[in-house]
Design an enzyme around this catalytic site. Structure first.
Site, mmCIF file in Angstrom:
data_model
loop_
_atom_site.group_PDB
_atom_site.id
_atom_site.type_symbol
_atom_site.label_atom_id
_atom_site.label_comp_id
_atom_site.label_asym_id
_atom_site.label_seq_id
_atom_site.Cartn_x
_atom_site.Cartn_y
_atom_site.Cartn_z
ATOM 1 N N ASP A 217 53.141 20.922 22.314
ATOM 2 C CA ASP A 217 53.863 22.147 21.993
ATOM 3 C C ASP A 217 53.905 23.135 23.148
ATOM 4 O O ASP A 217 53.074 23.100 24.064
ATOM 5 C CB ASP A 217 53.281 22.814 20.748
ATOM 6 N N GLU B 30 48.936 22.344 19.189
ATOM 7 C CA GLU B 30 47.625 22.728 19.715
ATOM 8 C C GLU B 30 47.528 24.234 19.846
ATOM 9 O O GLU B 30 46.479 24.818 19.581
ATOM 10 C CB GLU B 30 47.384 22.058 21.072
#
Length: 406
Positions: free
Chosen positions: A76, A132
């Site tokens: 991400d 994350e």
């Protein structure tokens, strides 16, 4: 302190540039996941599963009896407006790979390609994890049956790119990254006209006082081993210059290394926030909410020593960290859930010529950067792909092969 990076196929550099140009936020990594799955499926021997924990991708390469290892990369990006000026800069306004997760993905894919070409005995599980940055991606994959659907690991390995010389690996046994808690504080006042502040209770004044007051909590513990870090990352209040708002919202980031320190800081934050509201005559008690929590990232000491020795005996530049870093990760949740060891390391992303010997000494000892050098989460954070990607792929490959032949 760095060695020449091994050569890498230009294809993986292009994959990196494509990932960087098309960042996606936590739990929205749909195109990233599709790219990863497509690249893995093009490699011989990989069985690919998508939509694990939402947008996660898992590849499994089995080459007969032997150990099972998990290799992890996060996917991400961040809500940051990129300011690097790169030709392949983000094409999505307000979203950027400002923490290097695009490098993690490209490096693991390149390592998977090498493992596919020369598969060692054993099983490799390549995990491409969502979210994350929000703290929930690893848990989401575990709750979606990671341990039941895929071979259980003997060890988990992961890495993170940072603003140190390209290819340099740093790690240590024990705690290597801090626990993290995001904290939302909502202060309630009594709104009114800016010309008559005596008729209002101004929550912005409470917040302004707290921004400074809260810093003393961490400062008072600065002399303790692995002292905590507390940062106010956001403050939102009001809409116009002539209106006193009803509420003010603060977003805090707390980093700690022990359960005792964490609880002490949370208790202190709660006490100080409530006292500030009480002193201001607030009509309601403040709301204090913890979210996006990460545990301390801990390397199993014996395994970290062995992986570090693997790097050095393989000719890779690797050094032992003196102290853990205050950044945070959810990587450790995989090994905790599996009940196995884990080793996490940091690898450099900036060209060597940007660092002096004095810079190196300060970074490794005091964890400070040369003045003006962008760190992770900066809108100007820009790893050098030609030097970093080959080194990161090779580090993952070297560690994986060594663990598979144990």
């Amino acid at each position: 302190m760095t060695a020449p990076a091994p050569e890498i196929d230009e294809h993986w550099l292009e994959v990196y540039r494509q990932l960087h140009a098309h960042p996606e936020l936590s739990y929205a990594e749909f195109d990233t996941a599709a790219l990863v799955a497509g690249e893995l499926r093009a490699l011989p021997g990989w069985e690919v599963t998508t939509a694990v924990g939402g947008t996660g991708v898992v590849g499994v390469l089995s080459a007969g009896p032997g150990p099972v290892i998990w290799l992890r990369a996060d996917m991400d990006a961040l809500p940051v407006q990129e300011e690097t000026g790169l030709e392949y800069a983000s094409r999505t306004p307000g979203v950027m790979h400002a923490c290097g997760h695009d490098m993690h993905v490209a490096a693991l894919l390149a390592a998977c390609a090498r493992l596919s070409a020369e598969p060692p005995a054993g099983t490799v599980v390549a995990i491409f994890q969502p979210a994350e940055e929000s703290g929930g991606g690893a848990d989401a994959m575990l709750h979606d049956g990671m341990l039941e659907r895929f071979p259980r690991p003997r060890i988990c390995l992961g890495q993170h790119v940072g603003p140190i010389p390209a290819g340099l690996i740093v790690t240590k046994g024990g705690p290597i990254m801090a626990a993290s808690d995001s904290i939302r504080v909502l202060l309630t006042g009594r709104g009114g006209h800016a010309s008559t502040p005596h008729l209002a209770v101004d929550p912005l004044l409470m917040a302004a006082s707290l921004v400074l007051r809260l810093q003393t909590l961490a400062a008072r513990q600065a002399g303790t081993p692995m002292s905590p870090v507390l940062t106010t990352g956001a403050l939102h209040a009001g809409t116009r210059a002539n209106v006193i708002a009803d509420t003010a919202e603060m977003l805090l980031s707390l980093r700690t290394f022990t359960p005792g320190s964490r609880q002490a800081m949370i208790d202190d934050i709660t006490r100080v926030v409530r006292a500030e509201a009480d002193a201001a005559g607030a009509p309601r008690e403040p709301e204090i909410e913890l979210f996006h929590s990460y545990p301390v990232t801990v390397n199993t000491a014996e395994d970290a020593d062995r992986v570090l020795e693997t790097f050095t005996t393989s000719g890779l530049p690797a050094v032992r960290l003196q102290n853990p870093v205050t950044g945070s990760e959810d990587f450790g949740r995989f090994a905790t859930a599996a009940g196995c060891p884990s080793v996490f390391w940091h690898i450099g992303g900036y060209a060597l010529h940007r660092f002096s010997e004095e810079d190196m000494a300060r970074m490794l000892g005091e964890q400070t950067l040369p003045q003006g050098m962008p760190s992770n989460h900066s809108p100007r954070f820009a790893p050098d792909p030609e030097q970093t990607l080959p080194a990161a792929a090779n580090a993952m490959l070297v560690a994986a092969r060594a663990e598979l032949t144990r």
